[in-house]
Design a protein around this motif. Structure first.
Motif, PDB file in Angstrom:
ATOM      1  N   PRO A  12      25.344 -20.815  28.984  1.00 42.21           N
ATOM      2  CA  PRO A  12      26.253 -21.830  29.513  1.00 42.21           C
ATOM      3  C   PRO A  12      27.497 -21.972  28.636  1.00 42.21           C
ATOM      4  O   PRO A  12      27.530 -21.495  27.500  1.00 42.21           O
ATOM      5  CB  PRO A  12      25.407 -23.105  29.445  1.00 42.21           C
ATOM      6  N   VAL A  13      28.516 -22.635  29.166  1.00 38.19           N
ATOM      7  CA  VAL A  13      29.698 -22.942  28.369  1.00 38.19           C
ATOM      8  C   VAL A  13      29.226 -23.681  27.127  1.00 38.19           C
ATOM      9  O   VAL A  13      28.404 -24.596  27.202  1.00 38.19           O
ATOM     10  CB  VAL A  13      30.697 -23.797  29.175  1.00 38.19           C
ATOM     11  N   SER A  14      29.722 -23.244  25.970  1.00 37.59           N
ATOM     12  CA  SER A  14      29.264 -23.798  24.702  1.00 37.59           C
ATOM     13  C   SER A  14      30.439 -24.024  23.766  1.00 37.59           C
ATOM     14  O   SER A  14      31.465 -23.350  23.868  1.00 37.59           O
ATOM     15  CB  SER A  14      28.288 -22.826  24.016  1.00 37.59           C
ATOM     16  N   GLY A  15      30.261 -24.939  22.844  1.00 39.83           N
ATOM     17  CA  GLY A  15      31.240 -25.112  21.784  1.00 39.83           C
ATOM     18  C   GLY A  15      31.195 -23.889  20.888  1.00 39.83           C
ATOM     19  O   GLY A  15      30.130 -23.286  20.689  1.00 39.83           O
ATOM     20  N   VAL A  16      32.338 -23.494  20.329  1.00 43.33           N
ATOM     21  CA  VAL A  16      32.362 -22.278  19.517  1.00 43.33           C
ATOM     22  C   VAL A  16      31.445 -22.380  18.303  1.00 43.33           C
ATOM     23  O   VAL A  16      30.957 -21.360  17.817  1.00 43.33           O
ATOM     24  CB  VAL A  16      33.789 -21.878  19.078  1.00 43.33           C
ATOM     25  N   PHE A  17      31.158 -23.581  17.817  1.00 40.58           N
ATOM     26  CA  PHE A  17      30.250 -23.724  16.683  1.00 40.58           C
ATOM     27  C   PHE A  17      28.803 -23.423  17.070  1.00 40.58           C
ATOM     28  O   PHE A  17      27.952 -23.228  16.208  1.00 40.58           O
ATOM     29  CB  PHE A  17      30.338 -25.121  16.066  1.00 40.58           C
ATOM     30  N   ALA A  18      28.517 -23.366  18.368  1.00 42.26           N
ATOM     31  CA  ALA A  18      27.178 -23.030  18.857  1.00 42.26           C
ATOM     32  C   ALA A  18      27.110 -21.572  19.306  1.00 42.26           C
ATOM     33  O   ALA A  18      26.179 -21.175  19.993  1.00 42.26           O
ATOM     34  CB  ALA A  18      26.796 -23.952  20.022  1.00 42.26           C
ATOM     35  N   THR A  19      28.109 -20.770  18.910  1.00 37.79           N
ATOM     36  CA  THR A  19      28.149 -19.356  19.288  1.00 37.79           C
ATOM     37  C   THR A  19      28.577 -18.516  18.087  1.00 37.79           C
ATOM     38  O   THR A  19      28.903 -19.038  17.029  1.00 37.79           O
ATOM     39  CB  THR A  19      29.180 -19.107  20.414  1.00 37.79           C
ATOM     40  N   ARG A  20      28.586 -17.220  18.303  1.00 38.66           N
ATOM     41  CA  ARG A  20      29.125 -16.303  17.305  1.00 38.66           C
ATOM     42  C   ARG A  20      30.430 -15.694  17.802  1.00 38.66           C
ATOM     43  O   ARG A  20      30.813 -14.606  17.406  1.00 38.66           O
ATOM     44  CB  ARG A  20      28.089 -15.236  16.981  1.00 38.66           C
ATOM     45  N   SER A  21      31.113 -16.421  18.655  1.00 36.59           N
ATOM     46  CA  SER A  21      32.372 -15.964  19.219  1.00 36.59           C
ATOM     47  C   SER A  21      33.399 -15.694  18.120  1.00 36.59           C
ATOM     48  O   SER A  21      33.488 -16.443  17.147  1.00 36.59           O
ATOM     49  CB  SER A  21      32.929 -17.033  20.163  1.00 36.59           C
ATOM     50  N   PRO A  22      34.220 -14.641  18.281  1.00 36.61           N
ATOM     51  CA  PRO A  22      35.293 -14.399  17.311  1.00 36.61           C
ATOM     52  C   PRO A  22      36.455 -15.378  17.489  1.00 36.61           C
ATOM     53  O   PRO A  22      37.285 -15.520  16.600  1.00 36.61           O
ATOM     54  CB  PRO A  22      35.734 -12.971  17.630  1.00 36.61           C
ATOM     55  N   VAL A  23      36.497 -16.053  18.628  1.00 39.01           N
ATOM     56  CA  VAL A  23      37.547 -17.031  18.894  1.00 39.01           C
ATOM     57  C   VAL A  23      37.050 -18.380  18.386  1.00 39.01           C
ATOM     58  O   VAL A  23      36.109 -18.942  18.917  1.00 39.01           O
ATOM     59  CB  VAL A  23      37.863 -17.091  20.408  1.00 39.01           C
ATOM     60  N   ARG A  24      37.705 -18.874  17.314  1.00 37.26           N
ATOM     61  CA  ARG A  24      37.247 -20.107  16.672  1.00 37.26           C
ATOM     62  C   ARG A  24      38.358 -20.658  15.788  1.00 37.26           C
ATOM     63  O   ARG A  24      39.307 -19.951  15.509  1.00 37.26           O
ATOM     64  CB  ARG A  24      35.966 -19.869  15.890  1.00 37.26           C
ATOM     65  N   PRO A  25      38.248 -21.917  15.345  1.00 36.08           N
ATOM     66  CA  PRO A  25      39.314 -22.507  14.538  1.00 36.08           C
ATOM     67  C   PRO A  25      39.655 -21.705  13.279  1.00 36.08           C
ATOM     68  O   PRO A  25      40.823 -21.563  12.928  1.00 36.08           O
ATOM     69  CB  PRO A  25      38.772 -23.891  14.184  1.00 36.08           C
ATOM     70  N   ASN A  26      38.664 -21.219  12.596  1.00 34.97           N
ATOM     71  CA  ASN A  26      38.862 -20.358  11.431  1.00 34.97           C
ATOM     72  C   ASN A  26      38.111 -19.059  11.700  1.00 34.97           C
ATOM     73  O   ASN A  26      36.883 -19.042  11.683  1.00 34.97           O
ATOM     74  CB  ASN A  26      38.345 -21.020  10.148  1.00 34.97           C
ATOM     75  N   ILE A  68      33.783 -21.974  24.851  1.00 35.15           N
ATOM     76  CA  ILE A  68      33.887 -20.669  25.499  1.00 35.15           C
ATOM     77  C   ILE A  68      32.726 -20.491  26.475  1.00 35.15           C
ATOM     78  O   ILE A  68      31.734 -21.197  26.407  1.00 35.15           O
ATOM     79  CB  ILE A  68      33.865 -19.507  24.479  1.00 35.15           C
ATOM     80  N   GLU A  69      32.879 -19.511  27.339  1.00 38.01           N
ATOM     81  CA  GLU A  69      31.772 -19.095  28.200  1.00 38.01           C
ATOM     82  C   GLU A  69      31.203 -17.837  27.570  1.00 38.01           C
ATOM     83  O   GLU A  69      31.763 -16.751  27.706  1.00 38.01           O
ATOM     84  CB  GLU A  69      32.251 -18.823  29.619  1.00 38.01           C
ATOM     85  N   PRO A  70      30.109 -17.975  26.830  1.00 38.02           N
ATOM     86  CA  PRO A  70      29.562 -16.818  26.125  1.00 38.02           C
ATOM     87  C   PRO A  70      28.924 -15.806  27.070  1.00 38.02           C
ATOM     88  O   PRO A  70      28.638 -16.134  28.222  1.00 38.02           O
ATOM     89  CB  PRO A  70      28.520 -17.420  25.185  1.00 38.02           C
ATOM     90  N   PRO A  71      28.703 -14.602  26.562  1.00 39.83           N
ATOM     91  CA  PRO A  71      28.015 -13.586  27.374  1.00 39.83           C
ATOM     92  C   PRO A  71      26.525 -13.904  27.505  1.00 39.83           C
ATOM     93  O   PRO A  71      26.070 -14.937  27.033  1.00 39.83           O
ATOM     94  CB  PRO A  71      28.236 -12.301  26.566  1.00 39.83           C
ATOM     95  N   TYR A  72      25.794 -13.035  28.094  1.00 38.39           N
ATOM     96  CA  TYR A  72      24.332 -13.114  28.217  1.00 38.39           C
ATOM     97  C   TYR A  72      23.885 -14.269  29.091  1.00 38.39           C
ATOM     98  O   TYR A  72      22.857 -14.887  28.843  1.00 38.39           O
ATOM     99  CB  TYR A  72      23.657 -13.217  26.843  1.00 38.39           C
ATOM    100  N   ASN A  73      24.666 -14.629  30.118  1.00 33.75           N
ATOM    101  CA  ASN A  73      24.299 -15.706  31.033  1.00 33.75           C
ATOM    102  C   ASN A  73      24.058 -17.029  30.323  1.00 33.75           C
ATOM    103  O   ASN A  73      23.225 -17.831  30.751  1.00 33.75           O
ATOM    104  CB  ASN A  73      23.068 -15.319  31.864  1.00 33.75           C
ATOM    105  N   VAL A  95      16.276 -21.980  18.723  1.00 31.55           N
ATOM    106  CA  VAL A  95      17.455 -21.474  19.430  1.00 31.55           C
ATOM    107  C   VAL A  95      17.391 -21.960  20.874  1.00 31.55           C
ATOM    108  O   VAL A  95      16.309 -22.288  21.374  1.00 31.55           O
ATOM    109  CB  VAL A  95      17.546 -19.924  19.385  1.00 31.55           C
ATOM    110  N   PRO A  96      18.533 -21.984  21.582  1.00 32.64           N
ATOM    111  CA  PRO A  96      18.505 -22.402  22.989  1.00 32.64           C
ATOM    112  C   PRO A  96      17.776 -21.375  23.855  1.00 32.64           C
ATOM    113  O   PRO A  96      17.597 -20.219  23.473  1.00 32.64           O
ATOM    114  CB  PRO A  96      19.981 -22.512  23.356  1.00 32.64           C
ATOM    115  N   ALA A  97      17.391 -21.799  25.038  1.00 31.35           N
ATOM    116  CA  ALA A  97      16.622 -20.945  25.945  1.00 31.35           C
ATOM    117  C   ALA A  97      17.325 -19.623  26.230  1.00 31.35           C
ATOM    118  O   ALA A  97      16.672 -18.586  26.319  1.00 31.35           O
ATOM    119  CB  ALA A  97      16.334 -21.696  27.244  1.00 31.35           C
ATOM    120  N   TRP A  98      18.655 -19.629  26.368  1.00 31.26           N
ATOM    121  CA  TRP A  98      19.367 -18.393  26.705  1.00 31.26           C
ATOM    122  C   TRP A  98      19.289 -17.351  25.596  1.00 31.26           C
ATOM    123  O   TRP A  98      19.505 -16.180  25.836  1.00 31.26           O
ATOM    124  CB  TRP A  98      20.815 -18.673  27.097  1.00 31.26           C
ATOM    125  N   ALA A  99      18.938 -17.748  24.366  1.00 32.89           N
ATOM    126  CA  ALA A  99      18.813 -16.802  23.256  1.00 32.89           C
ATOM    127  C   ALA A  99      17.366 -16.603  22.815  1.00 32.89           C
ATOM    128  O   ALA A  99      17.098 -15.836  21.894  1.00 32.89           O
ATOM    129  CB  ALA A  99      19.648 -17.277  22.065  1.00 32.89           C
TER     130      ALA A  99
END
Length: 147
Positions: A70-84, A63-68, A134-138
Motif C-alpha cells: 500500500p501507499v506508505s511513508g518513505v520512512f516505512a520503505t527502502r525507497s531511494p526517494v526520501r528527505p535525505n 510513495i506507492e512501493p512495489p510488491y503490491n 514486518v507488515p503483511a505485504w513483506a
C-alpha cells in the motif's frame, strides 16, 4: 530544529567495479580507517543515493512501493526517494586491501559511481533483531540474506 540547518557530509570513497564484482574504493586519507575490517565477515555501508538528491525528490514523504504494497511513508520503505537520500546495506566482505584502499564486497544493492559515506563493522550482537515484525505485504520475504 530549524529547517535551514545543514550538515557537511564528505564521501570516504566510491563504489567501483562491475555489478557482479563491486568494490569500495576508499580515498587515501581514509584508508587507515580500514585497519581491522578484514577480521569481520560483514559490514554496514552507508551510501549517498545521488540520483535522487535533488530537492524535487527530497520533499517526497509518501510513495506507492512495489510488491503490491500500500501507499506508505518513505520512512516505512527502502525507497531511494526520501528527505535525505542515504542508503544502508549490510554486505559480505570478500577482501580488504588496506594499502590500495579497496574493499571487495557482495550483496551491495547499488552500482559503480555511488558515493560511500561510511563503513561500519557488522556486530551480530547489536545489529540484528531476533523477533522482528514486518507488515503483511513483506511477510513472505526471507528472514535472512543468502550470505
Amino acid at each position: 530544529m530549524p529547517a535551514s540547518e545543514s550538515y557537511n557530509i564528505i564521501p570516504v570513497g566510491v563504489v567501483t567495479g562491475t555489478q557482479q564484482n563491486l568494490r569500495l574504493e576508499i580515498r587515501p586519507e581514509y584508508r587507515p580507517a580500514l585497519k581491522g575490517l578484514d577480521a569481520f565477515s560483514h559490514c554496514q555501508i552507508l551510501w549517498w543515493i545521488h540520483e535522487f538528491a535533488e530537492d524535487c525528490f527530497r520533499g517526497t514523504t509518501q510513495i506507492e512501493p512495489p510488491y503490491n504494497a500500500p501507499v506508505s511513508g518513505v520512512f516505512a520503505t527502502r525507497s531511494p526517494v526520501r528527505p535525505n537520500p542515504i542508503g544502508l546495506t549490510v554486505a559480505r566482505i570478500i577482501s580488504v586491501d588496506l594499502d590500495q584502499g579497496i574493499v571487495e564486497v557482495s550483496g551491495l544493492d547499488t552500482y559503480p559511481g555511488t558515493p560511500v559515506l561510511d563503513i561500519k563493522a557488522y556486530f551480530p550482537s547489536t545489529d540484528r533483531v531476533r523477533q522482528a515484525r514486518v507488515p503483511a505485504w513483506a511477510a513472505s520475504w526471507g528472514e535472512w540474506t543468502i550470505e
